[in-house]
Write a protein that holds these residues in place. Structure first.
Motif, mmCIF file in Angstrom:
data_model
loop_
_atom_site.group_PDB
_atom_site.id
_atom_site.type_symbol
_atom_site.label_atom_id
_atom_site.label_comp_id
_atom_site.label_asym_id
_atom_site.label_seq_id
_atom_site.Cartn_x
_atom_site.Cartn_y
_atom_site.Cartn_z
ATOM 1 N N VAL A 165 -88.111 21.945 152.276
ATOM 2 C CA VAL A 165 -88.560 22.261 153.625
ATOM 3 C C VAL A 165 -88.635 23.783 153.714
ATOM 4 C CG1 VAL A 165 -87.992 22.173 156.078
ATOM 5 C CG2 VAL A 165 -87.541 20.189 154.622
ATOM 6 N N ILE A 166 -89.774 24.295 154.174
ATOM 7 C CA ILE A 166 -90.009 25.736 154.162
ATOM 8 C C ILE A 166 -90.110 26.248 155.592
ATOM 9 C CG2 ILE A 166 -91.472 27.586 153.261
ATOM 10 C CD1 ILE A 166 -92.617 25.523 151.289
ATOM 11 N N LYS A 167 -89.352 27.321 155.874
ATOM 12 C CA LYS A 167 -89.373 27.912 157.201
ATOM 13 C C LYS A 167 -89.987 29.304 157.126
ATOM 14 C CE LYS A 167 -85.206 25.477 158.796
ATOM 15 N NZ LYS A 167 -83.855 25.627 159.399
ATOM 16 N N GLY A 168 -90.731 29.680 158.181
ATOM 17 C CA GLY A 168 -91.339 30.999 158.177
ATOM 18 C C GLY A 168 -92.247 31.214 159.362
ATOM 19 N N VAL A 169 -93.109 32.237 159.250
ATOM 20 C CA VAL A 169 -94.005 32.616 160.331
ATOM 21 C C VAL A 169 -95.432 32.189 159.966
ATOM 22 C CG1 VAL A 169 -94.942 34.515 161.703
ATOM 23 C CG2 VAL A 169 -92.563 34.591 160.906
ATOM 24 N N ILE A 170 -96.063 31.443 160.894
ATOM 25 C CA ILE A 170 -97.436 30.984 160.689
ATOM 26 C C ILE A 170 -98.357 31.849 161.549
ATOM 27 C CG2 ILE A 170 -99.024 29.042 160.860
ATOM 28 C CD1 ILE A 170 -96.647 27.163 160.742
ATOM 29 N N SER A 171 -99.351 32.488 160.907
ATOM 30 C CA SER A 171 -100.265 33.388 161.634
ATOM 31 C C SER A 171 -101.707 33.004 161.347
ATOM 32 C CB SER A 171 -100.038 34.845 161.213
ATOM 33 O OG SER A 171 -98.678 35.217 161.386
ATOM 34 N N GLU A 172 -102.515 32.945 162.418
ATOM 35 C CA GLU A 172 -103.919 32.574 162.270
ATOM 36 C C GLU A 172 -104.719 33.754 161.722
ATOM 37 O OE1 GLU A 172 -107.297 30.147 164.841
ATOM 38 O OE2 GLU A 172 -105.647 31.169 165.900
ATOM 39 N N LEU A 173 -105.684 33.458 160.846
ATOM 40 C CA LEU A 173 -106.487 34.492 160.200
ATOM 41 C C LEU A 173 -107.933 34.443 160.674
ATOM 42 C CD1 LEU A 173 -105.250 34.083 156.508
ATOM 43 C CD2 LEU A 173 -104.355 35.633 158.275
ATOM 44 N N LEU A 232 -92.627 23.754 157.496
ATOM 45 C CA LEU A 232 -93.538 22.928 156.712
ATOM 46 C C LEU A 232 -92.770 22.100 155.692
ATOM 47 C CD1 LEU A 232 -96.494 25.363 155.819
ATOM 48 C CD2 LEU A 232 -96.383 23.717 157.687
ATOM 49 N N ALA A 233 -93.284 20.933 155.408
ATOM 50 C CA ALA A 233 -92.776 20.081 154.320
ATOM 51 C C ALA A 233 -93.994 19.677 153.496
ATOM 52 C CB ALA A 233 -92.050 18.860 154.876
ATOM 53 N N PRO A 234 -94.388 20.507 152.544
ATOM 54 C CA PRO A 234 -95.616 20.245 151.780
ATOM 55 C C PRO A 234 -95.672 18.874 151.106
ATOM 56 C CG PRO A 234 -94.857 22.478 151.387
ATOM 57 C CD PRO A 234 -93.775 21.791 152.164
ATOM 58 N N ILE A 235 -94.527 18.273 150.845
ATOM 59 C CA ILE A 235 -94.532 16.963 150.201
ATOM 60 C C ILE A 235 -95.300 15.932 151.030
ATOM 61 C CG2 ILE A 235 -92.375 16.118 151.251
ATOM 62 C CD1 ILE A 235 -91.733 14.847 148.514
ATOM 63 N N LYS A 278 -101.129 21.300 148.906
ATOM 64 C CA LYS A 278 -99.738 21.118 148.483
ATOM 65 C C LYS A 278 -99.392 22.076 147.336
ATOM 66 C CE LYS A 278 -98.484 16.855 148.434
ATOM 67 N NZ LYS A 278 -98.274 15.441 148.046
ATOM 68 N N LYS A 279 -100.321 22.236 146.388
ATOM 69 C CA LYS A 279 -100.072 23.085 145.209
ATOM 70 C C LYS A 279 -99.923 24.561 145.574
ATOM 71 C CE LYS A 279 -102.352 20.106 141.808
ATOM 72 N NZ LYS A 279 -103.521 19.955 140.895
ATOM 73 N N LEU A 280 -100.508 24.976 146.715
ATOM 74 C CA LEU A 280 -100.405 26.386 147.134
ATOM 75 C C LEU A 280 -98.963 26.830 147.326
ATOM 76 C CD1 LEU A 280 -103.300 26.514 149.772
ATOM 77 C CD2 LEU A 280 -103.342 27.452 147.447
ATOM 78 N N PHE A 281 -98.063 25.873 147.585
ATOM 79 C CA PHE A 281 -96.668 26.215 147.882
ATOM 80 C C PHE A 281 -95.742 26.012 146.676
ATOM 81 C CE2 PHE A 281 -98.576 25.630 151.985
ATOM 82 C CZ PHE A 281 -97.964 26.568 152.788
ATOM 83 N N GLU A 282 -96.303 25.704 145.532
ATOM 84 C CA GLU A 282 -95.466 25.496 144.345
ATOM 85 C C GLU A 282 -94.961 26.831 143.797
ATOM 86 O OE1 GLU A 282 -97.732 23.309 141.505
ATOM 87 O OE2 GLU A 282 -97.691 21.426 142.641
ATOM 88 N N GLY A 283 -93.673 26.852 143.416
ATOM 89 C CA GLY A 283 -93.083 28.024 142.779
ATOM 90 C C GLY A 283 -93.004 29.262 143.646
ATOM 91 N N SER A 291 -100.962 19.532 166.030
ATOM 92 C CA SER A 291 -100.300 19.916 167.267
ATOM 93 C C SER A 291 -98.854 20.318 167.012
ATOM 94 C CB SER A 291 -100.363 18.749 168.255
ATOM 95 O OG SER A 291 -99.577 19.008 169.393
ATOM 96 N N SER A 292 -98.153 19.539 166.180
ATOM 97 C CA SER A 292 -96.756 19.824 165.874
ATOM 98 C C SER A 292 -96.610 21.091 165.031
ATOM 99 C CB SER A 292 -96.140 18.626 165.136
ATOM 100 O OG SER A 292 -94.830 18.904 164.724
ATOM 101 N N MET A 293 -97.491 21.258 164.043
ATOM 102 C CA MET A 293 -97.396 22.391 163.121
ATOM 103 C C MET A 293 -97.662 23.729 163.814
ATOM 104 S SD MET A 293 -99.608 22.960 159.613
ATOM 105 C CE MET A 293 -99.472 21.227 159.182
ATOM 106 N N LEU A 294 -98.663 23.742 164.716
ATOM 107 C CA LEU A 294 -99.100 25.002 165.328
ATOM 108 C C LEU A 294 -98.670 25.171 166.775
ATOM 109 C CD1 LEU A 294 -102.755 25.078 163.912
ATOM 110 C CD2 LEU A 294 -100.691 26.130 162.953
#
Length: 449
Positions: free
Chosen positions: A164-172, A190-193, A201-206, A229-232
């Motif tokens: 489970v990944i925590k952080g800041v989500i910003s629109e581009l 986020l939970a990419p799984i 999903k692969k963008l968050f690997e490693g 809606s939940s994510m943003l």
């Protein structure tokens, strides 16, 4: 009244019911008197309507109802008293007719009779019984799964598949710059799984804390309104306005850390004091796997036993005309044009049901209250086992088992399962088991044949 029965062939019989006036006349008069008491007629007080008037006005309908009731009762009483094994329902002869002016009636019915099943179980009958070998690899995989199941979440240095990944989500903006008035979620999670898109999903690997990942929320969830809606943190109606890319600045990574190989884990995994070290844990897990896989072996035995016994029984004659008539009467979608095809689909199952009835009768198979409760206990065990063996005390399982059998639907299901199980237990005892041990891979191939 006279009832006569004759067999037309091995699986069809004819029942003839003869009803004379003396068999029903008193009942007709009694019914007419009740009508006179309860149904007022112009010019007469209740209970004082002349019988002649009642007979003229209501007599034919009352006679019709009572004659039909008497005939029906005679048919079903005879079937019950003579213990006829009837399939479907009696089929009235096309010439049966109620004629108002007649005093005596003769009605005929065709009966479908259950065939005699020639079933002889014995040691000369061999049926395979497959035992699944529990390999070291299976034990190791199960222990790994248990460690994960009883693990704890904690900070990680690198993303893992189920992190489970925590952080800041910003629109581009389309050019990749941060949108000035765009969406910013400071506490994004986020939970990419759970992403439906593998590329996203692969963008968050490693990745590590401090890394920034450019991803597309809409693509990650196939533009699911609820997920977006939940994510943003936006209304579902607004998702179409935010289909572009976003930055995700990783602040924290939460990973599931497998449980330590200590006594607490041993107790949770296999039960209190069932293991005290890794070797004992492996033996206990191996035993649990054997118990679990025995159910699969028994289920496979029911398939193989069914096939062997079905072949042993061979072709069975059924009262097809009567059964087809019954099926059409019970199903709106069936008619004379499609009944042959539909009957062909259920014929084999009907013969198998009759075969099981023969086993029950021949070997006096009965389901006791304990058998029923054992089925309930097994169901409760499967339900509670998700919380770990430590929660599966005998007292708790027994308590819930007694509760669930109070529901009539549950009770019927448990009784049916218990009977089926006892039938195959009898088969096991009567035949010769051709015991074979297979790997789990080879066992699964049995279902591919």
């Amino acid at each position: 009244m006279n009832v006569e029965f004759k067999k037309l062939d091995n699986v069809t019989g004819e029942l003839t019911v003869t009803l004379e006036e003396k068999d029903y006349a008193d009942k007709v008069k009694k019914q007419l008197k009740e009508i006179g008491k309860n149904r007022p007629e112009p010019g007469f007080r209740s209970g004082h309507v002349p019988m002649g008037m009642l007979e003229k006005k209501y007599g034919p309908a009352v006679k019709y109802d009572i004659v039909n009731r008497e005939i029906a009762d005679a048919v079903y009483d005879y079937i019950r008293d003579e213990k006829l094994r009837v399939l479907g329902q009696p089929v009235a002869d096309k010439d049966n007719e109620f004629k108002e002016g007649e005093k005596d009636f003769t009605f005929k019915f065709k009966l479908g009779l259950a065939p005699d099943i020639d079933l002889k179980l014995g040691k000369d009958l061999k049926i395979p019984y497959y035992t699944i070998a529990v390999s070291d690899e299976m034990v190791d995989q199960e222990i790994a799964a248990l460690r994960k199941r009883f693990g704890v979440q904690g900070p990680g240095e690198e993303t893992e598949p189920d992190a489970v990944i925590k952080g800041v989500i910003s629109e581009l903006n389309p050019d990749g710059s941060v949108k000035e008035d765009g969406i910013v979620v400071d506490n994004g999670i986020l939970a990419p799984i759970h992403f439906t898109n593998e590329e996203q999903k692969k963008l968050f690997e490693g990745k590590h804390p401090g890394d920034v990942v450019v991803f597309n929320p809409s693509a990650s969830c196939n533009n699911n309104a609820t997920e977006m809606s939940s994510m943003l943190n936006i209304d579902k109606e607004a998702i179409d306005q935010h289909q572009g890319d976003f930055n995700f600045e990783i602040k924290e990574i939460i990973v599931l850390k497998p449980a330590e190989l200590n006594q607490e884990f041993f107790d949770n995994a296999v039960g209190k004091d069932k293991a005290h070290n890794e070797d004992e844990l492996k033996e206990a897990v191996k035993g649990l796997l054997k118990d679990q896989l025995k159910g699969e072996s028994d289920f496979r035995f029911t398939i193989d036993a069914h096939a062997v016994i079905e072949k042993k029984v061979g072709d069975v004659q059924l009262p097809e005309e009567v059964l087809k008539h019954f099926l059409i009467s019970q199903n709106e979608g069936l008619n004379s044009e499609n009944i042959d095809e539909e009957f062909g689909k259920i014929r084999q199952q009907l013969v198998w049901d009759l075969t099981k009835d023969e086993i029950v009768k021949k070997y006096s198979v009965e389901v006791s209250e304990d058998d029923l409760l054992n089925e309930a206990r097994a169901a409760v065990y499967r339900q509670l086992s998700q919380y770990g063996p430590a929660s599966l005390t005998e007292g708790l399982i027994d308590h819930y088992a007694h509760e669930v059998v109070k529901d009539p639907k549950n009770r019927e299901s448990f009784e049916r399962n218990a009977l089926n199980k006892k039938i195959f237990e009898v088969v096991k005892e009567q035949v010769t088991l051709d015991n074979k041990e297979l790997s789990i891979e080879d066992f699964r191939k049995l279902y591919q044949v």
